[in-house]
Scaffold this motif. Sequence first.
Motif, PDB file in Angstrom:
ATOM      1  N   GLY A   1       1.129  -6.308  -2.638  1.00  0.00           N
ATOM      2  CA  GLY A   1       0.234  -5.443  -1.881  1.00  0.00           C
ATOM      3  C   GLY A   1      -0.575  -4.544  -2.801  1.00  0.00           C
ATOM      4  N   ALA A   2       0.096  -4.019  -3.850  1.00  0.00           N
ATOM      5  CA  ALA A   2      -0.599  -3.190  -4.831  1.00  0.00           C
ATOM      6  C   ALA A   2      -1.644  -4.007  -5.588  1.00  0.00           C
ATOM      7  CB  ALA A   2       0.407  -2.577  -5.795  1.00  0.00           C
ATOM      8  N   LEU A   3      -1.280  -5.241  -5.934  1.00  0.00           N
ATOM      9  CA  LEU A   3      -2.230  -6.126  -6.611  1.00  0.00           C
ATOM     10  C   LEU A   3      -3.466  -6.348  -5.738  1.00  0.00           C
ATOM     11  CD1 LEU A   3      -2.885  -8.166  -8.932  1.00  0.00           C
ATOM     12  CD2 LEU A   3      -1.608  -9.866  -7.609  1.00  0.00           C
ATOM     13  N   ASN A   4      -3.246  -6.633  -4.460  1.00  0.00           N
ATOM     14  CA  ASN A   4      -4.369  -6.839  -3.543  1.00  0.00           C
ATOM     15  C   ASN A   4      -5.247  -5.587  -3.460  1.00  0.00           C
ATOM     16  OD1 ASN A   4      -3.390  -9.395  -2.973  1.00  0.00           O
ATOM     17  ND2 ASN A   4      -2.352  -8.758  -1.086  1.00  0.00           N
ATOM     18  N   TYR A   5      -4.593  -4.432  -3.373  1.00  0.00           N
ATOM     19  CA  TYR A   5      -5.341  -3.178  -3.280  1.00  0.00           C
ATOM     20  C   TYR A   5      -6.198  -2.949  -4.530  1.00  0.00           C
ATOM     21  CZ  TYR A   5      -6.244   1.808  -3.662  1.00  0.00           C
ATOM     22  OH  TYR A   5      -6.848   3.029  -3.871  1.00  0.00           O
ATOM     23  N   LEU A   6      -5.591  -3.115  -5.707  1.00  0.00           N
ATOM     24  CA  LEU A   6      -6.338  -2.878  -6.944  1.00  0.00           C
ATOM     25  C   LEU A   6      -7.530  -3.819  -7.067  1.00  0.00           C
ATOM     26  CD1 LEU A   6      -3.470  -2.240  -9.523  1.00  0.00           C
ATOM     27  CD2 LEU A   6      -5.130  -0.572  -8.672  1.00  0.00           C
ATOM     28  N   ARG A   7      -7.374  -5.025  -6.599  1.00  0.00           N
ATOM     29  CA  ARG A   7      -8.463  -6.000  -6.692  1.00  0.00           C
ATOM     30  C   ARG A   7      -9.669  -5.605  -5.833  1.00  0.00           C
ATOM     31  NH1 ARG A   7      -7.885 -11.010  -8.792  1.00  0.00           N
ATOM     32  NH2 ARG A   7      -9.280 -11.830  -7.191  1.00  0.00           N
TER      33      ARG A   7
ATOM     34  N   THR B   1      -2.668   4.905  -0.198  1.00  0.00           N
ATOM     35  CA  THR B   1      -1.834   4.124   0.707  1.00  0.00           C
ATOM     36  C   THR B   1      -2.440   2.735   0.843  1.00  0.00           C
ATOM     37  OG1 THR B   1      -1.238   6.116   1.946  1.00  0.00           O
ATOM     38  CG2 THR B   1      -0.811   4.002   3.014  1.00  0.00           C
ATOM     39  N   PHE B   2      -1.588   1.737   0.842  1.00  0.00           N
ATOM     40  CA  PHE B   2      -2.049   0.359   0.968  1.00  0.00           C
ATOM     41  C   PHE B   2      -0.968  -0.447   1.691  1.00  0.00           C
ATOM     42  CE2 PHE B   2       0.140   0.913  -3.038  1.00  0.00           C
ATOM     43  CZ  PHE B   2       1.057  -0.154  -3.050  1.00  0.00           C
ATOM     44  N   PRO B   3      -1.316  -1.553   2.324  1.00  0.00           N
ATOM     45  CA  PRO B   3      -0.301  -2.344   3.024  1.00  0.00           C
ATOM     46  C   PRO B   3       0.514  -3.211   2.079  1.00  0.00           C
ATOM     47  CG  PRO B   3      -2.464  -3.324   3.315  1.00  0.00           C
ATOM     48  CD  PRO B   3      -2.678  -2.035   2.579  1.00  0.00           C
ATOM     49  N   SER B   4       1.805  -3.234   2.294  1.00  0.00           N
ATOM     50  CA  SER B   4       2.659  -4.208   1.628  1.00  0.00           C
ATOM     51  C   SER B   4       2.316  -5.594   2.166  1.00  0.00           C
ATOM     52  CB  SER B   4       4.132  -3.892   1.905  1.00  0.00           C
ATOM     53  OG  SER B   4       4.990  -4.864   1.314  1.00  0.00           O
ATOM     54  N   THR B   5       2.898  -6.622   1.587  1.00  0.00           N
ATOM     55  CA  THR B   5       2.748  -7.976   2.136  1.00  0.00           C
ATOM     56  C   THR B   5       4.018  -8.384   2.873  1.00  0.00           C
ATOM     57  OG1 THR B   5       3.486  -9.008   0.055  1.00  0.00           O
ATOM     58  CG2 THR B   5       1.114  -8.626   0.319  1.00  0.00           C
TER      59      THR B   5
ATOM     60  N   ALA C   1       3.164   0.524   5.329  1.00  0.00           N
ATOM     61  CA  ALA C   1       2.143   1.271   4.585  1.00  0.00           C
ATOM     62  C   ALA C   1       2.818   1.906   3.375  1.00  0.00           C
ATOM     63  CB  ALA C   1       1.505   2.329   5.471  1.00  0.00           C
ATOM     64  N   ILE C   2       2.501   1.431   2.189  1.00  0.00           N
ATOM     65  CA  ILE C   2       3.151   1.858   0.957  1.00  0.00           C
ATOM     66  C   ILE C   2       2.350   2.970   0.295  1.00  0.00           C
ATOM     67  CG2 ILE C   2       3.833   1.108  -1.367  1.00  0.00           C
ATOM     68  CD1 ILE C   2       5.606   0.046   0.890  1.00  0.00           C
ATOM     69  N   SER C   3       3.045   3.981  -0.196  1.00  0.00           N
ATOM     70  CA  SER C   3       2.408   5.039  -0.968  1.00  0.00           C
ATOM     71  C   SER C   3       2.322   4.615  -2.432  1.00  0.00           C
ATOM     72  CB  SER C   3       3.208   6.336  -0.873  1.00  0.00           C
ATOM     73  OG  SER C   3       3.292   6.778   0.468  1.00  0.00           O
ATOM     74  N   GLY C   4       1.252   5.049  -3.076  1.00  0.00           N
ATOM     75  CA  GLY C   4       1.096   4.791  -4.497  1.00  0.00           C
ATOM     76  C   GLY C   4       0.470   5.987  -5.177  1.00  0.00           C
ATOM     77  N   TYR C   5       0.741   6.120  -6.465  1.00  0.00           N
ATOM     78  CA  TYR C   5       0.226   7.228  -7.258  1.00  0.00           C
ATOM     79  C   TYR C   5      -0.682   6.648  -8.323  1.00  0.00           C
ATOM     80  CZ  TYR C   5       3.697   9.680  -4.606  1.00  0.00           C
ATOM     81  OH  TYR C   5       4.414  10.193  -3.553  1.00  0.00           O
TER      82      TYR C   5
END
Length: 302
Positions: A140-146, A37-41, A52-56
């Motif tokens: 948001g996913a980009l930020n999380y991966l970084r 889970t990570f925050p969207s922008t 709060a976005i879900s990701g796999y």
Amino acid sequence: MVFRQLKATMRWSASMATFICGLVALGPLSHAQEKVTFPSTDGDLKNGTPTAISGYLYKPSGPGPFAAVVSIHGCDGATNDKGEVRPLYGTWGEVLSQNGYVVLLIDSFQPRGHGSLCALLPVFSRPVLPNRETPMDAFGALNYLRTRSDVRPDSIAILGQSYGGMAMMFTIAAASLPTAVSPEKDFRAAIALYPNCPPVADKDPKWRPRQPMLLLMGEADTATPAGPCKDMIARAREAGSPSIEAHFYPDTVHAFDHPNLPLAPMTSQRRPDGSAPMMGSNPEARADAIGRVNRFLASELK
């Protein structure tokens, strides 16, 4: 043309056999190892509180760090009614993680209380939009991966299929980089599979990508026809865009990259006359697309 695709799915070509042998050599395909889970922008849309976005998450073996790919699902959502990742979208996480990439498949719909939105037309009548919420989720996913120690923060690409390809094209549009994201922290490359191009062209007639892009489509796709995308790519190239590599598969319909989808009508897209676009796997086109995507990523995410 569709009958030729059906015939193609029954052939066991030498190239397809080679591809399958390669996968066997790599070991069995993985499922998403982790739900994150990570925050969207999208905080500005939510009175300051981002969704709060879900990701796999699909990960290669080993500590890394690895290059990574943010993946965006189609209009039916990332998961089915049982919460299982749909094979059409999970297949890229499985294949690319086997080839050394961390893949994060985002889910823009379920965290906002929605399942499939395919039947809601036109596109911009949907409660989650390809030019609003989904790009914000992608960043948001980009930020999380970084933030992850197993990801190379300067080597992240973005991939989208169908609705996801359309949302990806909005995300990488030349004028769409959020002010909070510096160019050196942007996506490094983009991959679109059978995107719906007319809505992008309607909103952004001068569309062109900020980064190199790979476009893969079927010539017989009537759900998201290739013609408008060809026109968009031609205009973008004339405007001096970064490199755009495009390949169009003859006698190939929507969702050709699905691992095992029999040819069938898309009932959610049924037209007033009762007809519907076709969708279905094309093993030869799928194998070729996997090869092109891997070569493109290897070139752009060095």
